[in-house]
Design a protein around this motif. Structure first.
Motif, mmCIF file in Angstrom:
data_model
loop_
_atom_site.group_PDB
_atom_site.id
_atom_site.type_symbol
_atom_site.label_atom_id
_atom_site.label_comp_id
_atom_site.label_asym_id
_atom_site.label_seq_id
_atom_site.Cartn_x
_atom_site.Cartn_y
_atom_site.Cartn_z
ATOM 1 N N GLU A 22 50.241 36.226 45.293
ATOM 2 C CA GLU A 22 50.709 34.908 44.864
ATOM 3 C C GLU A 22 51.274 34.123 46.039
ATOM 4 O OE1 GLU A 22 51.740 35.855 40.165
ATOM 5 O OE2 GLU A 22 53.291 36.076 41.689
ATOM 6 N N ALA A 23 51.905 34.843 46.965
ATOM 7 C CA ALA A 23 52.422 34.180 48.166
ATOM 8 C C ALA A 23 51.297 33.652 49.052
ATOM 9 C CB ALA A 23 53.298 35.156 48.958
ATOM 10 N N ARG A 24 50.092 34.197 48.846
ATOM 11 C CA ARG A 24 48.922 33.747 49.617
ATOM 12 C C ARG A 24 48.087 32.719 48.839
ATOM 13 N NH1 ARG A 24 47.207 37.300 53.684
ATOM 14 N NH2 ARG A 24 45.646 35.663 54.022
ATOM 15 N N GLY A 25 48.579 32.274 47.685
ATOM 16 C CA GLY A 25 47.884 31.226 46.947
ATOM 17 C C GLY A 25 47.032 31.693 45.789
ATOM 18 N N PHE A 26 47.045 32.996 45.483
ATOM 19 C CA PHE A 26 46.299 33.512 44.344
ATOM 20 C C PHE A 26 47.144 33.390 43.077
ATOM 21 C CE2 PHE A 26 44.550 35.512 48.073
ATOM 22 C CZ PHE A 26 43.184 35.607 47.822
ATOM 23 N N ILE A 27 46.490 33.305 41.919
ATOM 24 C CA ILE A 27 47.212 33.232 40.654
ATOM 25 C C ILE A 27 46.655 34.272 39.687
ATOM 26 C CG2 ILE A 27 47.787 30.792 40.917
ATOM 27 C CD1 ILE A 27 45.574 30.178 38.882
ATOM 28 N N LYS A 28 47.480 34.634 38.705
ATOM 29 C CA LYS A 28 47.061 35.612 37.702
ATOM 30 C C LYS A 28 45.927 35.051 36.863
ATOM 31 C CE LYS A 28 48.779 38.708 34.098
ATOM 32 N NZ LYS A 28 49.951 39.168 33.325
ATOM 33 N N ASN A 29 44.975 35.904 36.570
ATOM 34 C CA ASN A 29 43.822 35.508 35.772
ATOM 35 C C ASN A 29 44.150 35.599 34.285
ATOM 36 O OD1 ASN A 29 41.109 34.960 34.999
ATOM 37 N ND2 ASN A 29 40.720 37.170 34.867
ATOM 38 N N LEU A 30 44.055 34.488 33.581
ATOM 39 C CA LEU A 30 44.274 34.437 32.145
ATOM 40 C C LEU A 30 43.048 33.809 31.490
ATOM 41 C CD1 LEU A 30 47.908 33.019 32.196
ATOM 42 C CD2 LEU A 30 47.248 35.417 31.881
ATOM 43 N N ARG A 31 42.787 34.179 30.256
ATOM 44 C CA ARG A 31 41.630 33.609 29.558
ATOM 45 C C ARG A 31 41.748 32.096 29.442
ATOM 46 N NH1 ARG A 31 40.189 37.788 24.576
ATOM 47 N NH2 ARG A 31 39.242 39.401 25.867
ATOM 48 N N ARG A 32 42.954 31.626 29.163
ATOM 49 C CA ARG A 32 43.140 30.179 29.006
ATOM 50 C C ARG A 32 43.244 29.456 30.335
ATOM 51 N NH1 ARG A 32 48.045 32.610 27.852
ATOM 52 N NH2 ARG A 32 49.819 31.886 29.094
ATOM 53 N N LYS A 33 43.488 30.216 31.398
ATOM 54 C CA LYS A 33 43.591 29.632 32.731
ATOM 55 C C LYS A 33 43.081 30.652 33.751
ATOM 56 C CE LYS A 33 46.772 27.363 35.938
ATOM 57 N NZ LYS A 33 48.182 26.999 36.227
ATOM 58 N N PRO A 34 41.790 30.634 34.059
ATOM 59 C CA PRO A 34 41.222 31.618 34.986
ATOM 60 C C PRO A 34 41.884 31.580 36.366
ATOM 61 C CG PRO A 34 39.485 30.486 33.792
ATOM 62 C CD PRO A 34 40.755 29.751 33.496
ATOM 63 N N GLY A 35 42.084 32.755 36.928
ATOM 64 C CA GLY A 35 42.664 32.872 38.263
ATOM 65 C C GLY A 35 41.925 33.916 39.067
ATOM 66 N N GLN A 36 42.653 34.597 39.951
ATOM 67 C CA GLN A 36 42.008 35.572 40.840
ATOM 68 C C GLN A 36 42.621 36.970 40.769
ATOM 69 O OE1 GLN A 36 43.729 32.823 42.372
ATOM 70 N NE2 GLN A 36 42.029 31.374 42.177
ATOM 71 N N ILE A 37 43.679 37.171 39.966
ATOM 72 C CA ILE A 37 44.358 38.464 39.908
ATOM 73 C C ILE A 37 44.262 39.019 38.488
ATOM 74 C CG2 ILE A 37 46.483 39.724 40.355
ATOM 75 C CD1 ILE A 37 47.439 37.297 42.003
ATOM 76 N N THR A 38 43.509 40.087 38.308
ATOM 77 C CA THR A 38 43.372 40.745 37.007
ATOM 78 C C THR A 38 44.106 42.083 37.083
ATOM 79 O OG1 THR A 38 41.232 39.691 36.637
ATOM 80 C CG2 THR A 38 41.755 41.621 35.296
ATOM 81 N N VAL A 39 45.006 42.305 36.131
ATOM 82 C CA VAL A 39 45.937 43.435 36.227
ATOM 83 C C VAL A 39 45.766 44.390 35.059
ATOM 84 C CG1 VAL A 39 48.408 44.039 36.142
ATOM 85 C CG2 VAL A 39 47.639 42.083 37.498
ATOM 86 N N GLU A 40 45.870 45.686 35.368
ATOM 87 C CA GLU A 40 45.940 46.723 34.342
ATOM 88 C C GLU A 40 47.299 47.402 34.451
ATOM 89 O OE1 GLU A 40 44.946 47.692 31.621
ATOM 90 O OE2 GLU A 40 43.678 49.461 31.645
ATOM 91 N N HIS A 41 48.038 47.463 33.356
ATOM 92 C CA HIS A 41 49.319 48.164 33.339
ATOM 93 C C HIS A 41 49.011 49.635 33.026
ATOM 94 C CE1 HIS A 41 51.625 44.505 33.737
ATOM 95 N NE2 HIS A 41 50.854 43.965 32.811
ATOM 96 N N TYR A 42 48.949 50.445 34.089
ATOM 97 C CA TYR A 42 48.384 51.799 33.985
ATOM 98 C C TYR A 42 49.298 52.766 33.256
ATOM 99 C CZ TYR A 42 44.997 55.317 35.482
ATOM 100 O OH TYR A 42 44.003 56.265 35.509
ATOM 101 N N TRP A 43 50.590 52.533 33.351
ATOM 102 C CA TRP A 43 51.526 53.328 32.527
ATOM 103 C C TRP A 43 52.809 52.577 32.369
ATOM 104 C CZ3 TRP A 43 50.711 55.460 37.592
ATOM 105 C CH2 TRP A 43 51.824 55.480 38.411
#
Length: 247
Positions: A226-247
């Protein structure tokens, strides 16, 4: 309530004293690469269950799970001790949205993982979709010790099959290891070491990131991106970071 069905153990591969992979056979429903299932055993009259990602691609007729034996865990030591022919319960239906159809298009796909979170990426990479959608794929796997770098034969097969597309970059934090970077993934992003070493610039216009593993890695890596300009990927607002909460 989970839709439990029996699964038979075909193989239990011990990579070292803690890491192991179970190969199972069971009549599960179709799933997408990147999704997870649940395994369970009956303990004192109760079903003890945990979620595990598929390592195998959906096209495989065998199920593979990559796991860590937690010494004081309720389930993992018993899974670790299973032998060929033993049975374990598995959910018939998979879950999860950590799949490529949730990731926007781009030129470079970065797959960042720690420990056993390598598993869902191997499932994804053993299907054709990623290779058709992205010009380059960078697989980053961070572990404590070199002996924790499992699935090297499978990764080398992918490198041989896609030599112009796949870049593999391991991190080993607690000892020097050939070809591996030291330290943590978030710091290597923040100081530019990762992109310099791999030779691909981190550009929000061309790069997509998938993050899976230790919650601290995921949280800190997301902040570094995010500090480099990337944003979280959401269905309603596509971005570049897709996250899995592994545990």
């Amino acid at each position: 309530m989970a839709d439990w069905i029996p699964a038979k153990v075909i193989k239990n591969r011990h990579w070292n004293s803690e890491l192991f992979s179970l190969t199972l056979t069971a009549n599960i429903e179709p799933f997408k690469a990147g999704q997870f299932t649940k395994l369970a055993l009956e303990c004192d009259g109760k079903m003890v269950q945990r979620a595990y990602s598929f390592v195998n691609p959906p096209s495989s007729d065998q199920i593979e799970i990559y796991a860590t034996r937690v010494a004081d865990g309720l389930l993992s030591p018993r899974l670790h001790a299973l032998a060929e022919g033993d049975e374990v319960f598995i959910t018939a239906r998979a879950n999860g949205f950590f799949t490529l159809d949730e990731v926007p298009d781009g030129e470079v796909l970065w797959l960042l993982s720690t420990g056993t979170a390598l598993g869902p990426y191997l499932s994804i990479l053993r299907e054709d979709t990623a290779w058709k959608r992205f010009r380059k794929i960078v697989l980053v796997h961070a572990v404590r010790f070199a002996a924790d770098l499992s699935y090297q034969a499978e990764i080398n097969e992918l490198k041989a099959k896609y030599p112009e597309q796949l870049i593999v970059q391991p991190f080993v934090s607690r000892e020097p290891a050939p070809l591996a970077l030291t330290g943590r993934i978030p710091q290597a992003i923040a100081d530019g070491m990762l992109e310099r070493h791999v030779g691909i610039p981190l550009n929000p216009e061309t790069c997509q990131f998938m993050l899976c593993g230790n919650p601290a890695m995921v949280k800190d890596t997301k902040a570094a991106l995010e500090a480099r300009g990337f944003i979280k990927n959401l269905r309603r607002k596509p971005g570049q970071i897709t996250v899995e909460h592994y545990w």
